[in-house]
Design an enzyme around this catalytic site. Structure first.
Site, PDB file in Angstrom:
ATOM      1  N   GLN A 265       0.929  -1.127   0.000  1.00  0.00           N
ATOM      2  CA  GLN A 265       0.000   0.000   0.000  1.00  0.00           C
ATOM      3  C   GLN A 265       0.970   1.177   0.000  1.00  0.00           C
ATOM      4  OE1 GLN A 265      -1.600   2.926  -0.018  1.00  0.00           O
ATOM      5  NE2 GLN A 265      -1.395   3.013   2.205  1.00  0.00           N
ATOM      6  N   SER A 266       1.160   1.779  -1.179  1.00  0.00           N
ATOM      7  CA  SER A 266       2.323   2.654  -1.353  1.00  0.00           C
ATOM      8  C   SER A 266       2.026   4.143  -1.153  1.00  0.00           C
ATOM      9  CB  SER A 266       2.919   2.413  -2.740  1.00  0.00           C
ATOM     10  OG  SER A 266       1.987   2.810  -3.730  1.00  0.00           O
TER      11      SER A 266
ATOM     12  N   THR B 177      12.312   2.714   1.677  1.00  0.00           N
ATOM     13  CA  THR B 177      11.899   4.076   1.321  1.00  0.00           C
ATOM     14  C   THR B 177      12.539   5.172   2.174  1.00  0.00           C
ATOM     15  OG1 THR B 177       9.954   5.547   1.428  1.00  0.00           O
ATOM     16  CG2 THR B 177       9.854   3.599   2.783  1.00  0.00           C
TER      17      THR B 177
ATOM     18  N   GLU C  98      10.930   7.373   3.411  1.00  0.00           N
ATOM     19  CA  GLU C  98       9.971   7.654   4.480  1.00  0.00           C
ATOM     20  C   GLU C  98      10.415   7.053   5.814  1.00  0.00           C
ATOM     21  OE1 GLU C  98       7.054   9.626   4.460  1.00  0.00           O
ATOM     22  OE2 GLU C  98       8.005  10.335   2.633  1.00  0.00           O
TER      23      GLU C  98
ATOM     24  N   TYR D 108       2.621   4.273   7.022  1.00  0.00           N
ATOM     25  CA  TYR D 108       3.399   3.725   5.904  1.00  0.00           C
ATOM     26  C   TYR D 108       4.876   3.607   6.295  1.00  0.00           C
ATOM     27  CZ  TYR D 108       5.840   3.630   1.384  1.00  0.00           C
ATOM     28  OH  TYR D 108       6.691   3.308   0.343  1.00  0.00           O
TER      29      TYR D 108
ATOM     30  N   LYS E 132       7.145   0.201   6.910  1.00  0.00           N
ATOM     31  CA  LYS E 132       8.342  -0.035   6.083  1.00  0.00           C
ATOM     32  C   LYS E 132       9.595  -0.139   6.965  1.00  0.00           C
ATOM     33  CE  LYS E 132       7.068   0.100   1.580  1.00  0.00           C
ATOM     34  NZ  LYS E 132       7.488  -0.815   0.512  1.00  0.00           N
TER      35      LYS E 132
ATOM     36  N   ARG F 280       3.592   6.623 -13.306  1.00  0.00           N
ATOM     37  CA  ARG F 280       3.295   6.867 -11.891  1.00  0.00           C
ATOM     38  C   ARG F 280       1.780   6.876 -11.673  1.00  0.00           C
ATOM     39  NH1 ARG F 280       4.974   6.511  -6.696  1.00  0.00           N
ATOM     40  NH2 ARG F 280       6.027   8.372  -5.951  1.00  0.00           N
TER      41      ARG F 280
HETATM   42  P1  NAP Z   1       2.760   1.180  -6.998  1.00  0.00           P
HETATM   43  O1  NAP Z   1       2.744   1.661  -8.417  1.00  0.00           O
HETATM   44  O2  NAP Z   1       1.722   1.656  -6.058  1.00  0.00           O
HETATM   45  O3  NAP Z   1       2.735  -0.439  -7.042  1.00  0.00           O
HETATM   46  C1  NAP Z   1       2.495  -1.204  -5.897  1.00  0.00           C
HETATM   47  C2  NAP Z   1       2.069  -2.586  -6.362  1.00  0.00           C
HETATM   48  O4  NAP Z   1       1.809  -3.399  -5.201  1.00  0.00           O
HETATM   49  C3  NAP Z   1       0.780  -2.618  -7.188  1.00  0.00           C
HETATM   50  O5  NAP Z   1       0.968  -3.453  -8.311  1.00  0.00           O
HETATM   51  C4  NAP Z   1      -0.237  -3.233  -6.248  1.00  0.00           C
HETATM   52  O6  NAP Z   1      -1.229  -3.993  -6.889  1.00  0.00           O
HETATM   53  C5  NAP Z   1       0.645  -4.162  -5.453  1.00  0.00           C
HETATM   54  N1  NAP Z   1       0.049  -4.555  -4.175  1.00  0.00           N
HETATM   55  C6  NAP Z   1      -0.517  -3.786  -3.226  1.00  0.00           C
HETATM   56  N2  NAP Z   1      -0.937  -4.530  -2.189  1.00  0.00           N
HETATM   57  C7  NAP Z   1      -0.628  -5.818  -2.489  1.00  0.00           C
HETATM   58  C8  NAP Z   1      -0.814  -7.050  -1.826  1.00  0.00           C
HETATM   59  N3  NAP Z   1      -1.409  -7.112  -0.635  1.00  0.00           N
HETATM   60  N4  NAP Z   1      -0.361  -8.186  -2.422  1.00  0.00           N
HETATM   61  C9  NAP Z   1       0.209  -8.146  -3.649  1.00  0.00           C
HETATM   62  N5  NAP Z   1       0.402  -6.993  -4.334  1.00  0.00           N
HETATM   63  C10 NAP Z   1      -0.010  -5.847  -3.761  1.00  0.00           C
HETATM   64  O7  NAP Z   1       4.169   1.487  -6.320  1.00  0.00           O
HETATM   65  P2  NAP Z   1       5.587   1.783  -7.019  1.00  0.00           P
HETATM   66  O8  NAP Z   1       5.750   3.251  -7.157  1.00  0.00           O
HETATM   67  O9  NAP Z   1       5.777   0.895  -8.174  1.00  0.00           O
HETATM   68  O10 NAP Z   1       6.570   1.380  -5.826  1.00  0.00           O
HETATM   69  C11 NAP Z   1       7.056   0.054  -5.716  1.00  0.00           C
HETATM   70  C12 NAP Z   1       7.472  -0.211  -4.277  1.00  0.00           C
HETATM   71  O11 NAP Z   1       8.483   0.721  -3.907  1.00  0.00           O
HETATM   72  C13 NAP Z   1       6.383  -0.061  -3.236  1.00  0.00           C
HETATM   73  O12 NAP Z   1       6.615  -1.031  -2.246  1.00  0.00           O
HETATM   74  C14 NAP Z   1       6.594   1.328  -2.661  1.00  0.00           C
HETATM   75  O13 NAP Z   1       6.121   1.383  -1.337  1.00  0.00           O
HETATM   76  C15 NAP Z   1       8.105   1.424  -2.731  1.00  0.00           C
HETATM   77  N6  NAP Z   1       8.646   2.770  -2.911  1.00  0.00           N
HETATM   78  C16 NAP Z   1       8.228   3.546  -3.937  1.00  0.00           C
HETATM   79  C17 NAP Z   1       8.810   4.781  -4.127  1.00  0.00           C
HETATM   80  C18 NAP Z   1       8.394   5.668  -5.273  1.00  0.00           C
HETATM   81  O14 NAP Z   1       8.729   6.859  -5.227  1.00  0.00           O
HETATM   82  N7  NAP Z   1       7.767   5.143  -6.302  1.00  0.00           N
HETATM   83  C19 NAP Z   1       9.840   5.222  -3.262  1.00  0.00           C
HETATM   84  C20 NAP Z   1      10.245   4.379  -2.241  1.00  0.00           C
HETATM   85  C21 NAP Z   1       9.656   3.141  -2.076  1.00  0.00           C
HETATM   86  P3  NAP Z   1      -2.394  -3.282  -7.770  1.00  0.00           P
HETATM   87  O15 NAP Z   1      -1.730  -2.988  -9.079  1.00  0.00           O
HETATM   88  O16 NAP Z   1      -3.412  -4.307  -7.804  1.00  0.00           O
HETATM   89  O17 NAP Z   1      -2.795  -2.042  -7.033  1.00  0.00           O
HETATM   90  O1  F7E Z   2       3.710  13.389  -2.118  1.00  0.00           O
HETATM   91  C1  F7E Z   2       2.895  16.885  -1.285  1.00  0.00           C
HETATM   92  C2  F7E Z   2       2.876  15.892  -0.138  1.00  0.00           C
HETATM   93  O2  F7E Z   2       2.160  11.477  -2.472  1.00  0.00           O
HETATM   94  C3  F7E Z   2       4.862  14.168  -2.335  1.00  0.00           C
HETATM   95  C4  F7E Z   2       5.523   7.193  -2.439  1.00  0.00           C
HETATM   96  O3  F7E Z   2       5.992   6.617  -3.637  1.00  0.00           O
HETATM   97  O4  F7E Z   2       7.505   8.534  -2.174  1.00  0.00           O
HETATM   98  C5  F7E Z   2       6.096   8.589  -2.316  1.00  0.00           C
HETATM   99  O5  F7E Z   2       5.508   9.194  -1.166  1.00  0.00           O
HETATM  100  C6  F7E Z   2       4.722  15.514  -1.641  1.00  0.00           C
HETATM  101  C7  F7E Z   2       4.323  15.404  -0.170  1.00  0.00           C
HETATM  102  O6  F7E Z   2       4.667  11.115  -2.477  1.00  0.00           O
HETATM  103  C8  F7E Z   2      -0.442  16.963  -2.722  1.00  0.00           C
HETATM  104  O7  F7E Z   2       2.524  16.525   1.089  1.00  0.00           O
HETATM  105  C9  F7E Z   2       1.009  18.397  -1.974  1.00  0.00           C
HETATM  106  O8  F7E Z   2       5.129  16.292   0.560  1.00  0.00           O
HETATM  107  O9  F7E Z   2       3.638  12.235  -4.376  1.00  0.00           O
HETATM  108  P1  F7E Z   2       3.454  12.032  -2.927  1.00  0.00           P
HETATM  109  P2  F7E Z   2       5.272  10.762  -1.035  1.00  0.00           P
HETATM  110  O10 F7E Z   2       4.298  10.960   0.040  1.00  0.00           O
HETATM  111  O11 F7E Z   2       6.573  11.465  -0.919  1.00  0.00           O
HETATM  112  C10 F7E Z   2       7.968   7.806  -1.025  1.00  0.00           C
HETATM  113  C11 F7E Z   2       9.483   7.824  -1.054  1.00  0.00           C
HETATM  114  C12 F7E Z   2       7.378   6.456  -0.936  1.00  0.00           C
HETATM  115  O12 F7E Z   2       7.987   5.546  -0.397  1.00  0.00           O
HETATM  116  C13 F7E Z   2       5.926   6.314  -1.256  1.00  0.00           C
HETATM  117  O13 F7E Z   2       5.605   4.961  -1.598  1.00  0.00           O
HETATM  118  O14 F7E Z   2       3.693  16.259  -2.273  1.00  0.00           O
HETATM  119  N1  F7E Z   2       1.557  17.172  -1.849  1.00  0.00           N
HETATM  120  N2  F7E Z   2      -0.222  18.291  -2.491  1.00  0.00           N
HETATM  121  C14 F7E Z   2       0.693  16.252  -2.313  1.00  0.00           C
HETATM  122  N3  F7E Z   2       0.775  14.911  -2.424  1.00  0.00           N
HETATM  123  C15 F7E Z   2      -0.272  14.265  -2.975  1.00  0.00           C
HETATM  124  N4  F7E Z   2      -0.210  12.912  -3.124  1.00  0.00           N
HETATM  125  N5  F7E Z   2      -1.414  14.912  -3.363  1.00  0.00           N
HETATM  126  C16 F7E Z   2      -1.543  16.273  -3.264  1.00  0.00           C
HETATM  127  O15 F7E Z   2      -2.564  16.827  -3.635  1.00  0.00           O
END
Ligand code: NAP
Ligand code: F7E
Length: 347
Positions: A89-90, A132, A134, A156, A160, A191
């Site tokens: 749950q990302s 992450t 985070e 979250y 993690k 994204r």
């Molecule tokens: P994403 O697009 O939200 O993909 C997450 C995937 O996990 C989706 O395919 C989702 O399935 C699947 N999923 C969720 N709950 C599940 C469950 N219970 N069992 C099996 N699959 C499940 O995220 P992403 O951006 O590719 O990120 C990949 C990973 O990196 C995540 O773990 C995220 O927390 C971590 N991360 C991301 C970032 C970033 O900036 N992108 C940074 C740091 C860490 P559905 O397709 O069905 O929803």
């Molecule tokens: O928010 C601000 C918000 O939801 C970025 C995930 O991939 O990266 C991601 O988490 C910033 C935050 O990403 C809105 O307050 C303003 O400061 O795009 P975001 P995130 O929370 O940084 C980390 C590394 C992960 O691990 C996570 O999986 O943007 N912000 N206004 C907003 N954010 C959202 N979503 N929506 C707004 O309207």
């Protein structure tokens, strides 16, 4: 030895890029597909069809990392040599709405995978955990590196953090080759639409096409270290190829505000934005049309984000020879142009 990868979260942004990379490298790819009411393989379906035409192995299994039986079944079917865990749950803000579910998937889900690995994976199987920035949350220092103290600020981040420690413990206790990639925000045209970068580019493209009036956001002065997802995938693979399993910060080392992202994206979309008002009353007006196109909605505010999340990836550069290439400006341009095309195509 045949290389067999199992990717959880294969339908997500990172899962789709990693699938392409591993198929290019000649891996058999297996993925866990979470059942949903609508077909949700949009990011990987074309790749799957092409791989099958070439005669490559690319299999999907219904499963969920909160269901231990499904993990065991899939592990014993595909016998992976490398496991990449992206399932999560990302969304940080949504983790406050669903804290128990987030914990079950993002923390316990990782434990289930590691346990299943001990019993069903082949000898020497390697494990990548999507960790992450985070974890740092309100860390007392910027930039953060692998030795910076953790202080997560959301369900979250806390879940993690458990995952990070259990991976490290299984590495130390059982000698499993398991790595935590502590990744900062990474984005792309793939994204999800409710993360801020994509929300901006997708909404601006819709406003341009007359399909939406206003883009509503929370704190536009929040800062993030944003990189390009496709480049971050390469370093995950490198972590698992390195003889020594370890944990790495992956980041660009630069931060930008949400405001800067909006300004750059709106210029590419053909708007000329000027800001007026303060706080919740602040608005972004397009000078050309006179229309308000950005508004603040406190619904999207997060608990105070005091620390600037900015990563120091020098260990990954030194040990794995990795560094990011795409600049912030190039990333915004790539995402904005992709959404203008998407909306234009009417898909
Ligand atoms: P994403 O697009 O939200 O993909 C997450 C995937 O996990 C989706 O395919 C989702 O399935 C699947 N999923 C969720 N709950 C599940 C469950 N219970 N069992 C099996 N699959 C499940 O995220 P992403 O951006 O590719 O990120 C990949 C990973 O990196 C995540 O773990 C995220 O927390 C971590 N991360 C991301 C970032 C970033 O900036 N992108 C940074 C740091 C860490 P559905 O397709 O069905 O929803
Ligand atoms: O928010 C601000 C918000 O939801 C970025 C995930 O991939 O990266 C991601 O988490 C910033 C935050 O990403 C809105 O307050 C303003 O400061 O795009 P975001 P995130 O929370 O940084 C980390 C590394 C992960 O691990 C996570 O999986 O943007 N912000 N206004 C907003 N954010 C959202 N979503 N929506 C707004 O309207």
């Amino acid at each position: 030895m045949r290389k067999i990868a199992l990717i959880t979260g294969i339908n997500g942004q990172d899962g789709s890029y990693l699938t392409e990379l591993l198929l290019e490298k000649g891996y058999d790819v297996h993925g866990i597909d979470r059942r949903s009411s609508q077909f949700n393989r949009g990011r990987i379906e074309d790749t799957r069809q092409e791989a099958q035409k070439r005669g490559q192995v690319f299999e999907l299994y219904y499963g969920d990392i909160s269901d231990f039986s499904s993990i065991c079944r899939i592990f014993s079917n595909c016998k992976p040599t490398e496991i990449y865990n992206f399932a999560s749950q990302s969304h940080v803000a949504i983790s406050f709405e669903e804290p128990a579910h987030t914990t079950d998937v993002n923390a316990n889900g990782v434990l289930r995978l590691l346990e299943a690995m001990r019993y069903f994976a082949v000898e020497g199987c390697r494990f990548y955990q999507a960790s992450t920035s985070e974890l740092f949350g309100n860390a007392p220092e910027t930039p953060q590196n692998e030795n910076s103290p953790f202080h997560p600020r959301s369900p979250y981040g806390v879940a993690k953090l458990y995952a990070y420690w259990i991976v490290k413990n299984y590495r130390e206790h059982y000698g499993i080759h398991a790595c935590n990639g502590i990744l900062y925000n990474h984005e792309s045209p793939r994204r999800g639409e409710n993360f801020v970068t994509r929300k901006i580019t997708y909404s601006l493209a819709r406003i341009k096409a007359g399909r939406q009036d206003v883009l509503k956001l929370g704190n536009i002065d929040a800062q993030r270290d944003w990189g390009f997802a496709k480049e971050y995938i390469e370093v995950m693979w490198k972590m698992l190829q390195n003889e020594q399993a370890d944990d790495y910060v992956i980041a660009t080392g630069e931060t930008h505000t949400v405001r800067e992202f909006i300004e750059k994206a709106s210029a590419i979309a053909g708007f000329d934005i000027e800001w007026e008002g303060k706080g919740v009353e602040e608005k972004g007006r397009d000078k050309k049309s006179g229309n308000i196109i950005v508004e603040i909605d406190p619904k999207f505010y997060r608990p105070e984000e005091k620390t600037i999340l900015c990563g120091d990836a020098s260990k990954a550069k030194r040990v794995l020879g990795w560094k990011p290439k795409t600049t912030f400006g190039q990333l915004v341009e790539m995402m904005m142009k992709a959404d203008l095309e998407l909306i234009d195509s009417g898909k």
